[in-house]
Scaffold this motif. Structure first.
Motif, PDB file in Angstrom:
ATOM      1  N   LYS A  39       9.103  -7.415   9.196  1.00 20.57           N
ATOM      2  CA  LYS A  39       8.619  -8.247   7.947  1.00 20.57           C
ATOM      3  C   LYS A  39       8.538  -9.666   8.255  1.00 20.57           C
ATOM      4  O   LYS A  39       8.038 -10.519   7.407  1.00 20.57           O
ATOM      5  CB  LYS A  39       9.194  -7.693   6.793  1.00 20.57           C
ATOM      6  CG  LYS A  39       8.982  -6.227   6.552  1.00 20.57           C
ATOM      7  CD  LYS A  39       9.853  -5.897   5.463  1.00 20.57           C
ATOM      8  CE  LYS A  39       9.744  -4.149   5.225  1.00 20.57           C
ATOM      9  NZ  LYS A  39      10.582  -3.698   6.602  1.00 20.57           N
TER      10      LYS A  39
ATOM     11  N   TYR B 169       5.336 -11.750   8.454  1.00 14.39           N
ATOM     12  CA  TYR B 169       4.607 -11.871   7.308  1.00 14.39           C
ATOM     13  C   TYR B 169       5.174 -12.762   5.948  1.00 14.39           C
ATOM     14  O   TYR B 169       6.483 -12.874   6.240  1.00 14.39           O
ATOM     15  CB  TYR B 169       3.973 -10.540   6.598  1.00 14.39           C
ATOM     16  CG  TYR B 169       3.612  -9.507   7.576  1.00 14.39           C
ATOM     17  CD1 TYR B 169       2.229  -9.324   7.927  1.00 14.39           C
ATOM     18  CD2 TYR B 169       4.415  -8.471   8.352  1.00 14.39           C
ATOM     19  CE1 TYR B 169       1.826  -8.677   8.962  1.00 14.39           C
ATOM     20  CE2 TYR B 169       4.028  -7.660   9.282  1.00 14.39           C
ATOM     21  CZ  TYR B 169       2.734  -7.825   9.391  1.00 14.39           C
ATOM     22  OH  TYR B 169       2.300  -6.924  10.545  1.00 14.39           O
TER      23      TYR B 169
ATOM     24  N   THR C 185       6.620 -13.878   2.602  1.00 12.25           N
ATOM     25  CA  THR C 185       7.515 -13.271   1.703  1.00 12.25           C
ATOM     26  C   THR C 185       6.758 -12.742   0.391  1.00 12.25           C
ATOM     27  O   THR C 185       7.332 -11.565   0.033  1.00 12.25           O
ATOM     28  CB  THR C 185       8.593 -14.392   1.215  1.00 12.25           C
ATOM     29  OG1 THR C 185       9.291 -14.783   2.246  1.00 12.25           O
ATOM     30  CG2 THR C 185       9.523 -13.649   0.213  1.00 12.25           C
TER      31      THR C 185
ATOM     32  N   VAL D 163       5.116  -9.478   1.440  1.00 12.91           N
ATOM     33  CA  VAL D 163       6.048  -8.546   1.556  1.00 12.91           C
ATOM     34  C   VAL D 163       6.415  -7.778   0.268  1.00 12.91           C
ATOM     35  O   VAL D 163       6.613  -6.644   0.047  1.00 12.91           O
ATOM     36  CB  VAL D 163       7.327  -8.752   2.477  1.00 12.91           C
ATOM     37  CG1 VAL D 163       8.264  -7.774   2.518  1.00 12.91           C
ATOM     38  CG2 VAL D 163       6.795  -9.254   3.804  1.00 12.91           C
TER      39      VAL D 163
ATOM     40  N   THR E   9       3.610  -5.842  -1.336  1.00 21.43           N
ATOM     41  CA  THR E   9       3.640  -4.469  -0.578  1.00 21.43           C
ATOM     42  C   THR E   9       4.685  -3.616  -1.167  1.00 21.43           C
ATOM     43  O   THR E   9       4.214  -2.376  -1.405  1.00 21.43           O
ATOM     44  CB  THR E   9       3.768  -4.491   0.781  1.00 21.43           C
ATOM     45  OG1 THR E   9       2.765  -5.570   1.224  1.00 21.43           O
ATOM     46  CG2 THR E   9       3.582  -3.390   1.414  1.00 21.43           C
ATOM     47  N   TYR E  10       5.841  -4.108  -1.297  1.00 21.76           N
ATOM     48  CA  TYR E  10       6.902  -3.250  -1.874  1.00 21.76           C
ATOM     49  C   TYR E  10       6.825  -2.914  -3.289  1.00 21.76           C
ATOM     50  O   TYR E  10       6.692  -1.640  -3.537  1.00 21.76           O
ATOM     51  CB  TYR E  10       8.218  -4.095  -2.094  1.00 21.76           C
ATOM     52  CG  TYR E  10       9.202  -4.036  -0.601  1.00 21.76           C
ATOM     53  CD1 TYR E  10       9.472  -2.923  -0.331  1.00 21.76           C
ATOM     54  CD2 TYR E  10       9.563  -5.209   0.032  1.00 21.76           C
ATOM     55  CE1 TYR E  10      10.310  -2.902   0.998  1.00 21.76           C
ATOM     56  CE2 TYR E  10      10.181  -5.226   1.142  1.00 21.76           C
ATOM     57  CZ  TYR E  10      10.745  -4.078   1.615  1.00 21.76           C
ATOM     58  OH  TYR E  10      11.386  -3.673   2.896  1.00 21.76           O
TER      59      TYR E  10
END
Length: 375
Positions: free
Chosen positions: A323, A326, A328, A331, A334-335
């Motif tokens: 990760k 990419y 922050t 990310v 996405t989480y």
């Protein structure tokens, strides 16, 4: 020349538009799964407003987000912007199957009104268009450097197509025309043809055509559930199977009337109201939710596949994907999408277990869990 919208605001929106739309799409799904079925027993104006607004906005927001991601990918592939592509690597393409999952909608609401069920062909066209758009975005971004992330999106694609296909199928099943067709018994043309042939042959020969009445079978009432506490549930389900013909503008036969009279008469009024409440709940689920497919073996298999896809994707993303390439915020989003998809699936399964449909099935087959659910 004075601009109404400053350049800084436009630049900020261009930077955050896709992210905002994706998060809004997830929030709308949370609202729908939480409040979609509560309007069945809560008649509050605020609940109707929130549910209807979320229902009308959910598909639009997800579709617009797909279009934004497609436009973003076109810009990234532009030779003039290739110098900035390395610095703007992100996970937006990985969000595409999650948007397809959102377009499938939650189990607790597929239609807000009966008129929505009549739009099943429109949803079928939307299914083809949105799946085609998602595949186009997905394949366009498939590169050797993005192989792991692109492969990881495949299970979510499978889950999203299942969800969207379920919604389209349920809308068609609950449409007035299809609903009526499913309730009509198959015509028995062989008996009529045999009777007509015999009648006309006797008429030609000049013989009298005698008719004899078939004696009516005796009516033996009673619903005998395996668990005594489940009797209201079984009688309400029997009422539901009979009275749903009235929703299709069909008439009840003599035995149906006897059944209804037996289950409603000679009972306390509070017991009768309880039966009607459960029966109307069954009817609501068939017309406005995914009950037609969820409470079946096919639905259980689809739920299992969808949950496994979401959980496996989340763990592989956490453990395998690097990760650091990419941003922050991407990310984190996405989480949020992955955890949200798992949470929505688990909530749907929990809601499935705690419904009257599941209690009826458990009590029908003498399952020991029924004693924990009823009461």
């Amino acid at each position: 020349m004075v601009k109404i919208i400053p350049d800084s605001v436009g630049k900020l929106w261009n930077e955050w538009d896709v992210r905002i739309m994706v998060v809004i799409s997830l929030c709308l799904q949370i609202l729908l799964i939480l409040f979609g079925s509560r309007r069945k027993y809560i008649a509050k104006p605020w609940l109707r407003i929130v549910t209807r607004t979320a229902y009308l906005s959910a598909d639009w927001v997800a579709a617009v987000a797909l279009g934004m991601i497609s436009s973003f990918q076109q810009g990234e592939n532009d030779p003039e912007s290739s110098t900035h592509s390395n610095s703007r690597q992100n996970l937006m393409v990985f969000w595409v199957p999650f948007l397809l999952l959102h377009l499938g909608g939650p189990d607790t609401i597929t239609a807000y009104s009966l008129e929505d069920n009549a739009l099943c062909l429109r949803h079928l066209l939307g299914l083809l268009v949105q799946v085609g758009t998602a595949l186009y975005i997905f394949l366009q971004s498939w590169t050797a450097s993005q192989y792991q992330l692109s492969s990881l999106a495949i299970p979510i694609f499978v889950s999203g197509i299942i969800k969207y296909g379920e919604r389209t199928w349920v809308l068609r099943s609950a449409s007035s025309e299809r609903f009526r067709e499913l309730l009509l018994p198959p015509p028995n043309q062989s008996d009529y043809a045999e009777f007509a042939t015999e009648y006309y042959s006797k008429e030609i020969r000049g013989e009298p055509a005698a008719f004899s009445l078939i004696p009516e079978a005796p009516f033996i009432p009673g619903v005998h559930p395996t668990i005594a506490e489940a009797k209201p549930l079984h009688e309400a389900y029997q009422l539901f199977k009979i009275l749903k013909r009235l929703y299709a503008d069909l008439i009840l036969d003599h035995y149906d009337e006897l059944w209804c009279n037996y289950m409603i008469s000679d009972h306390p009024f509070d017991y009768v109201f309880k039966l009607l409440e459960i029966e109307l709940g069954f009817m609501y689920d068939v017309l406005y939710t995914k009950a037609n497919i969820v409470y079946s073996l096919t639905g259980i298999i689809f739920r299992s596949i969808s949950l496994v896809c979401c959980i496996s994707t989340f763990f592989v993303y956490c453990l395998v994907i690097d990760k650091h390439h990419y941003s922050t915020i991407d990310v984190a989003i996405t989480y949020l999408l992955s955890v949200g998809a798992i949470a929505l699936e688990l909530y749907a399964i929990a809601a499935l277990v705690l419904t009257d449909w599941t209690q009826y099935w458990l009590s029908k087959y003498k399952h020991w869990l029924t004693s924990l659910n009823i009461g």
